[in-house]
Write a protein that holds these residues in place. Structure first.
Motif, short mmCIF file in Angstrom:
data_model
loop_
_atom_site.label_atom_id
_atom_site.label_comp_id
_atom_site.label_asym_id
_atom_site.label_seq_id
_atom_site.Cartn_x
_atom_site.Cartn_y
_atom_site.Cartn_z
N ARG A 180 0.83 -1.21 0.00
CA ARG A 180 0.00 0.00 0.00
C ARG A 180 0.87 1.25 0.00
NH1 ARG A 180 -5.49 -0.92 3.19
NH2 ARG A 180 -5.42 -3.14 3.70
N ALA A 181 1.87 1.28 0.86
CA ALA A 181 2.75 2.45 0.94
C ALA A 181 3.50 2.67 -0.37
CB ALA A 181 3.74 2.28 2.09
N ASN A 182 4.03 1.59 -0.93
CA ASN A 182 4.80 1.71 -2.17
C ASN A 182 3.93 2.20 -3.33
OD1 ASN A 182 6.99 0.76 -0.76
ND2 ASN A 182 7.02 -1.26 -1.71
N THR A 183 2.72 1.64 -3.44
CA THR A 183 1.82 2.06 -4.52
C THR A 183 1.43 3.52 -4.36
OG1 THR A 183 0.95 -0.20 -4.65
CG2 THR A 183 -0.33 1.54 -5.71
N SER A 218 2.78 2.51 10.23
CA SER A 218 3.72 3.63 10.13
C SER A 218 4.64 3.47 8.94
CB SER A 218 4.55 3.73 11.41
OG SER A 218 5.37 2.58 11.55
N ILE A 219 5.33 4.55 8.63
CA ILE A 219 6.31 4.55 7.54
C ILE A 219 7.56 5.29 8.00
CG2 ILE A 219 5.36 6.65 6.49
CD1 ILE A 219 6.13 5.46 3.74
N THR A 220 8.71 4.77 7.59
CA THR A 220 10.00 5.43 7.79
C THR A 220 10.71 5.45 6.45
OG1 THR A 220 10.15 4.52 10.03
CG2 THR A 220 12.19 5.37 9.06
N VAL A 221 11.27 6.59 6.10
CA VAL A 221 12.05 6.69 4.86
C VAL A 221 13.51 6.86 5.22
CG1 VAL A 221 12.43 7.98 2.72
CG2 VAL A 221 10.10 7.69 3.62
N VAL A 222 14.31 5.88 4.82
CA VAL A 222 15.76 5.93 5.05
C VAL A 222 16.40 6.46 3.77
CG1 VAL A 222 17.83 4.60 5.58
CG2 VAL A 222 15.64 3.97 6.64
N THR A 276 -1.11 6.94 7.71
CA THR A 276 -2.24 7.72 7.17
C THR A 276 -1.96 9.22 7.22
OG1 THR A 276 -3.39 7.71 9.31
CG2 THR A 276 -3.95 5.96 7.76
N ALA A 277 -1.26 9.68 8.26
CA ALA A 277 -0.90 11.10 8.34
C ALA A 277 0.07 11.47 7.22
CB ALA A 277 -0.28 11.41 9.70
N PHE A 278 1.02 10.59 6.95
CA PHE A 278 1.98 10.79 5.85
C PHE A 278 1.24 10.90 4.52
CE2 PHE A 278 4.11 8.42 2.43
CZ PHE A 278 5.26 9.18 2.23
N SER A 298 -1.96 11.54 3.94
CA SER A 298 -2.84 12.70 3.92
C SER A 298 -2.07 13.98 3.63
CB SER A 298 -3.57 12.81 5.27
OG SER A 298 -4.45 13.91 5.28
N ALA A 299 -0.90 14.13 4.23
CA ALA A 299 -0.09 15.33 4.02
C ALA A 299 0.37 15.43 2.58
CB ALA A 299 1.11 15.31 4.97
N TRP A 300 0.77 14.31 2.00
CA TRP A 300 1.23 14.34 0.61
C TRP A 300 0.09 14.64 -0.36
CZ3 TRP A 300 5.57 10.74 -1.51
CH2 TRP A 300 6.78 11.04 -0.87
N VAL A 301 -1.07 14.04 -0.16
CA VAL A 301 -2.20 14.32 -1.04
C VAL A 301 -2.57 15.81 -0.96
CG1 VAL A 301 -4.68 13.94 -1.40
CG2 VAL A 301 -3.16 12.00 -1.05
N ALA A 302 -2.62 16.34 0.25
CA ALA A 302 -2.95 17.76 0.43
C ALA A 302 -1.91 18.66 -0.24
CB ALA A 302 -3.07 18.09 1.91
N SER A 303 -0.63 18.33 -0.06
CA SER A 303 0.44 19.15 -0.64
C SER A 303 0.41 19.12 -2.16
CB SER A 303 1.80 18.67 -0.13
OG SER A 303 1.94 18.89 1.25
N LEU A 304 0.22 17.94 -2.74
CA LEU A 304 0.20 17.83 -4.19
C LEU A 304 -1.03 18.51 -4.79
CD1 LEU A 304 1.46 14.16 -4.42
CD2 LEU A 304 2.62 16.14 -5.41
N THR A 305 -2.14 18.47 -4.09
CA THR A 305 -3.33 19.20 -4.54
C THR A 305 -3.08 20.71 -4.48
OG1 THR A 305 -4.75 17.41 -3.71
CG2 THR A 305 -5.80 19.52 -4.16
N ASP A 306 -2.48 21.16 -3.40
CA ASP A 306 -2.15 22.59 -3.26
C ASP A 306 -1.22 23.07 -4.35
OD1 ASP A 306 -3.71 22.86 -1.00
OD2 ASP A 306 -2.04 22.70 0.41
N VAL A 307 -0.15 22.32 -4.60
CA VAL A 307 0.85 22.80 -5.57
C VAL A 307 0.33 22.73 -7.00
CG1 VAL A 307 2.79 22.29 -4.06
CG2 VAL A 307 2.09 20.58 -5.73
N THR A 308 -0.61 21.82 -7.27
CA THR A 308 -1.22 21.80 -8.60
C THR A 308 -1.98 23.09 -8.84
OG1 THR A 308 -1.46 19.39 -8.54
CG2 THR A 308 -2.76 20.57 -10.17
#
Length: 318
Positions: free
Chosen positions: A139-142, A237-241, A253-255, A257-267
């Motif tokens: 799920r995270a990778n997709t 949870s997710i950790t990016v090394v 889910t917080a990660f 949600s933040a990315w979807v919101a940011s990508l919508t904003d920058v579009t």
């Protein structure tokens, strides 16, 4: 033709390009293909016009409103008479929309599964059982791949105006900042936006590299519900090394949600800046591009448009 069903809500808008047409309802987007488009020589006179569900979200969705519908508002025939520019901007925005809606679905399903699992475990009263949403890494990778595809399309919007310069300027995504700085200055608002966007773009691209080119110092760690030593349970949870853009362990889910919101904003913001810098003159009248006052919006969630100053107050144009 009967488009959609009652659950889709009312028809709110229509987006037309040279070779496509979208009908926008409150909760869906439908693609319309005319027989003349499929068979311009009319070799089959019985070929019908067709309609097909394009997205199961509509004008009530922030993503639809701030991508496809915003592009339609800003890149109208009045302000962008060149059909190639207009068509590319709208079709690319539709691509961004579909990628973000797909990412949003991954998030929504994860949220639903988490809530159901927590409820099941609580009702079982089994202290040894942990909730499990399963397939967390997949799920995270997709999700990360969908997000990065959306980001690529956001930069393609800029290429319609600055493509050759961006190619000559060097490495993506900093090339856009270099081009804008040269043309408008280092402190121009559009340059500042591009510079900040590039920081986020590096994080998204590097995170995707962690998925597709896994190494010891470049990887994503996605965990299901976990029992901690103090007896508490941590949600997925997710950790990016990554040596340059690491992300400490955070709620998945917080990660997302933040990315979807940011990508919508920058579009939406990218569309605003590109339209503001490149729209055709509107006679001798000074016009601006920006956020339309709420009481002047034709569709409430479509926030952007053209503005004209009347007696010291900005009003929606058109």
């Amino acid at each position: 033709m009967t488009i959609g069903h009652d659950g889709d809500g009312k028809l709110t808008d229509m987006v037309v390009t040279t070779d496509s047409m979208f009908l926008i309802k409150e909760h869906s987007v439908h693609s319309i293909k005319l027989a003349d488009q499929l068979d311009p020589d009319r070799t089959n006179i019985d070929l019908p016009n067709t309609h097909q569900l394009f997205a199961d979200a509509g004008s009530e969705s922030d993503i639809v409103a701030r991508t496809l519908l915003s592009a339609s508002r800003l890149f109208s025939k009045t302000h962008f008479p060149d059909p190639k520019t207009r068509d590319f901007s709208i079709s690319t925005s539709a691509d961004i929309m579909t990628q973000l809606l797909a990412a949003q679905k991954i998030l929504s399903l994860l949220e639903t599964d988490e809530a159901r699992q927590i409820a099941e475990v609580n009702s079982s009263k089994d202290s040894t059982r942990l909730p499990a949403v399963t397939e967390v890494e997949t799920r995270a990778n997709t999700f990360i791949q969908k997000a990065e595809h959306a980001l690529q399309a956001i930069y393609r919007l800029a290429e319609v105006f600055y493509g050759p310069q961006m190619k000559a300027a060097g490495k993506w995504p900093d090339s856009l900042t270099s081009v804008l700085a040269k043309e408008f200055g280092e402190n121009d608002v559009t340059t500042v936006f591009a510079r900040e966007l590039a920081k986020f773009a590096h994080q998204v691209r590097n995170t995707r590299h962690c998925v597709e080119h896994r190494k010891d110092d470049q990887r994503v760690i996605a965990k299901d519900f976990c029992l901690n030593l103090n007896g508490t349970v941590t949600r997925p949870s997710i950790t990016v090394v990554h040596p340059k853009t690491p992300i400490n362990e955070t709620d998945l889910t917080a990660f997302m949600s933040a990315w979807v919101a940011s990508l919508t904003d920058v579009t939406e913001t990218m569309l605003l800046h590109l339209a503001g810098k490149n729209h055709a003159p509107f006679g001798n009248l000074p016009i601006g591009v920006g956020i339309v006052p709420e009481n002047q919006r034709a569709i409430q969630k479509v926030r952007v448009g053209y503005l004209i100053n009347v007696a010291g107050q900005w009003n929606r144009l058109g």
